[in-house]
Scaffold this active site. Structure first.
Site, PDB file in Angstrom:
ATOM      1  CB  CYS A 279      -0.976  -0.133   0.964  1.00 30.90           C
ATOM      2  SG  CYS A 279      -1.557  -1.500   1.472  1.00 30.90           S
ATOM      3  NE  ARG A 308       1.025  -9.311   5.075  1.00 24.45           N
ATOM      4  CZ  ARG A 308      -0.089  -9.294   4.564  1.00 24.45           C
ATOM      5  NH1 ARG A 308      -1.201  -9.956   4.929  1.00 24.45           N
ATOM      6  NH2 ARG A 308      -0.215  -8.174   3.571  1.00 24.45           N
ATOM      7  CD  GLN A 326      -0.683  -8.432  -0.408  1.00 26.99           C
ATOM      8  OE1 GLN A 326      -0.112  -7.560  -0.521  1.00 26.99           O
ATOM      9  NE2 GLN A 326      -1.613  -8.571   0.614  1.00 26.99           N
ATOM     10  CG  ASP A 328      -1.874  -5.112  -2.947  1.00 25.04           C
ATOM     11  OD1 ASP A 328      -3.187  -5.026  -2.873  1.00 25.04           O
ATOM     12  OD2 ASP A 328      -1.029  -4.660  -2.273  1.00 25.04           O
ATOM     13  CG  HIS A 330      -3.608   0.230  -2.813  1.00 22.99           C
ATOM     14  ND1 HIS A 330      -2.203  -0.638  -3.223  1.00 22.99           N
ATOM     15  CD2 HIS A 330      -3.832  -0.264  -1.854  1.00 22.99           C
ATOM     16  CE1 HIS A 330      -2.065  -1.342  -2.160  1.00 22.99           C
ATOM     17  NE2 HIS A 330      -3.030  -1.067  -1.039  1.00 22.99           N
ATOM     18  CE  LYS A 410     -13.098  -7.763   6.437  1.00 19.59           C
ATOM     19  NZ  LYS A 410     -12.157  -9.015   6.517  1.00 19.59           N
ATOM     20  CG  HIS A 451      -6.363  -1.312   1.042  1.00 19.93           C
ATOM     21  ND1 HIS A 451      -4.772  -1.212   1.235  1.00 19.93           N
ATOM     22  CD2 HIS A 451      -6.864  -0.509   1.959  1.00 19.93           C
ATOM     23  CE1 HIS A 451      -4.580  -0.124   2.126  1.00 19.93           C
ATOM     24  NE2 HIS A 451      -5.694   0.343   2.611  1.00 19.93           N
TER      25      HIS A 451
HETATM   26 ZN   LIG Z   1      -3.307  -2.193   0.584  1.00 17.98          ZN
END
Ligand SMILES: [Zn+2]
Ligand SMILES: [Zn+2]
Length: 581
Positions: A279, A308, A326, A328, A330, A410, A451
């Site tokens: 992010c 992680r 990911q 991912d 945004h 979410k 996200h």
């Molecule tokens: Zn994010």
């Protein structure tokens, strides 16, 4: 993971009581086999029960039938479960040789404790249980695992036996069949057999090495993912794997998620950490310019690899790892654009899910928890907007009250065996990093940040996908799409010519030139789950044809090589799930 809906509660309860009672019976059986056994705890779980034991030796699978036989005897004797209430002192005396039980007794606040007895076995337990052992239904012991006492790695490692139990033999048989099918489809087993990936103790647990065949599947999915995102107005970006710790302090990650982050490393007197999420890099790219309302929405997408920390005990093949990529993105938008943006993500999610043939999903809209960032008004508006986007997309959903993350509401789309897409509004990061745009009135406004992930991570998605297809990938994803099998050495030239022509069209193809029988080569290609086998002998060479076999064993009529190429091309372009010619 998906809540088990539609099952009457009291039936669940009855089954649960029966399963927990079976755990007592198993403990009694274990005691008769290992008189020195020390007992942990034995709860009911989904479909069955377990009990943790401290035993003088390691259990082997051969022990399970012995324990099962003993259990069957106890059940046949129909011994009553009887409750006794005794003073703590009395309980301590009774369990003097049971250190784990003594620990539990010490933690009971009351002066008296509950015991349950069946036959020669007495256990510390609140109940409830069935009236007598004869009420226990059909059961089977299925596996042995190590488990730390109280799930704490500083405590002794106990041995856990898992069992399953059902009302009827039929229900048990059905469940066992499901377990067998799941074991056949286990992505760790198929990953080894199909040579897709490996994890090495030398490199560290939870860190995945993709082999050429697994990497092909991943690359095809990544290319497809990128193309689809570009079509839908996303920009692909790349951000670094490490960043200054201060950045993660500003974001709050250092404060809130420290347990999942790796220790900082020092570079030129500055502390850096390896990134746990993408992010912040995207925020920094956004903030390189003053953005105008006309530029929005901006959609930054990245296949971003993050790290992680997960305890080694919970790591599991590709589905629970320490390093993952990911899918991912945004979205930075104005509030009045949020509904369209969410609807766009839902449409993309639906497209992806359909392409890979997943079905039977449940959708949840998670709302404001007790502790939250942002204003009450913003939460209400955003939650309403997510709901509107779902309705507009004609997606049925359930509200998960209070289950939103602290920074925004979410949407989760959950599948059996796959965590699925999530879409998350964030009121927190735009504030912390002062992410804004200039409105049409020349004033500065806070941007709305979303996200979202569609596949989750490549690792977890591949785990689900391998199990979903049982390793037999559709032709567009198959690591090897075609194996050419020459009948004899004199057909090798023709086989090589077919290979070259197919390779020139980017088909993943190999000639099996080993001096093996045709049947053994076919068998090997079937084990490798190759969609098409082209068997070529005298007749095929003479007529420029191919004889086609599918991995299912089905044999198709001979056809010209050109018409096979056309069939293959169509199957790849259409991302055909089933090989229907
Ligand atoms: Zn994010
Ligand atoms: Zn009990």
């Amino acid at each position: 993971m998906v809540p088990n809906k539609g099952q009457p509660k009291d039936k669940d309860n009855k089954l649960e009581i029966m399963r927990h009672s079976a755990a007592h019976v198993m403990a009694e059986a274990v005691q008769s086999v290992f008189p020195d056994a020390k007992f942990g705890i034995g709860p009911a779980i989904e479909n069955g029960f377990y009990y943790d034991f401290d035993l003088p030796r390691s259990l082997t699978p051969e022990d399970l039938p012995v324990i099962e036989t003993k259990m069957a005897e106890i059940i046949a004797s129909n011994l009553p479960f009887s409750r006794e209430v005794v003073a703590k002192e009395e309980a301590r005396r009774l369990f003097a040789a049971q250190p784990y039980k003594l620990e539990l007794i010490d933690e009971i606040p009351d002066a008296e404790v509950n015991l349950y007895r069946q036959g020669s076995f007495v256990d510390l337990c609140r109940g409830p249980h069935v009236n007598s052992t004869g009420e226990i239904g059909a059961f089977k012991l299925v596996s042995i695992a190590g488990a730390y006492w109280r799930g704490d790695e500083h405590q002794p490692m106990l041995q856990r036996i898992y069992g399953v139990a059902f009302d009827t033999r039929g229900a048990l048989a059905e469940h066992l069949e499901k377990l067998e099918e799941a074991a056949r489809r286990d992505h760790r087993k198929l990953g080894r057999e199909l040579d897709l990936f490996s994890i090495h103790e030398e490199a560290g647990p939870g860190l995945v090495h993709w082999h050429p065949r697994g990497a092909v599947v991943r690359r095809i999915i990544e290319d497809f993912w990128k193309d689809e995102h570009i079509k839908r107005g996303y920009d692909i970006v790349y951000t670094p794997h490490i960043a200054k710790l201060d950045l993660w302090k500003t974001s709050g990650h250092w404060e809130f998620y420290r347990d999942y982050l790796y220790s900082p490393m020092e570079v030129e007197g500055q502390e850096y950490i390896i990134k746990p999420m993408n992010c912040l890099g995207h925020i920094l790219i956004y903030k390189t310019k003053q953005r105008s309302y006309r530029e929005l929405p901006l959609r930054y997408a990245e296949l971003g690899t993050v790290y992680r920390y997960e305890r080694s005990g919970v790591l599991h093949g590709l589905s629970r790892v320490r390093g993952f990529t990911q899918d991912d993105a945004h979205i930075f938008c104005r509030f009045d654009q949020l509904e369209d943006e969410i609807a766009g993500v839902l449409d993309l999610a639906r497209f992806m899910v359909d392409t890979f043939g997943f079905s039977n999903y449940q959708v949840f809209l998670s709302t404001r928890p007790d502790k939250y960032a942002g204003s009450l008004e913003a939460w209400e508006e955003a939650t309403q907007t997510l709901g509107n986007a779902l309705k507009r997309s004609k997606i049925d959903y359930d509200i998960d009250p209070g289950e939103g993350v602290f920074y925004g509401p979410k949407i989760d789309i959950k599948f059996e065996g796959w965590q699925g897409p999530t879409i998350q509004v964030d009121f927190n990061l735009p504030q912390r990093f002062d992410v804004t745009y200039i409105g049409d009135d020349g004033k500065e406004y806070s941007v709305v940040m979303v996200h979202r992930t569609v596949l989750g991570s490549m690792e977890r998605f591949l785990a689900s996908l391998i199990e979903h297809y049982g390793g037999a990938f559709p032709v567009w994803l198959a690591p090897l799409q075609v194996t050419v099998i020459p009948v004899a050495d004199r057909h090798l030239d023709y086989a090589n010519k077919l290979e070259t022509e197919l390779r020139n069209e980017s088909v993943r193809v190999e000639v099996d030139a080993r001096s093996e029988t045709v049947n053994r080569k076919i068998r090997q290609a079937q084990l490798d789950k190759v969609p098409y086998m082209l068997v070529v002998g005298d007749r095929e060479v003479a007529a420029s044809t191919v004889s086609i076999r599918l991995r299912s064993g089905e044999q198709l009529a001979s056809q010209s090589f050109d018409s096979f190429k056309e069939t293959l091309r169509t199957a790849i372009i259409n991302r055909t799930k089933e090989l229907k010619e």
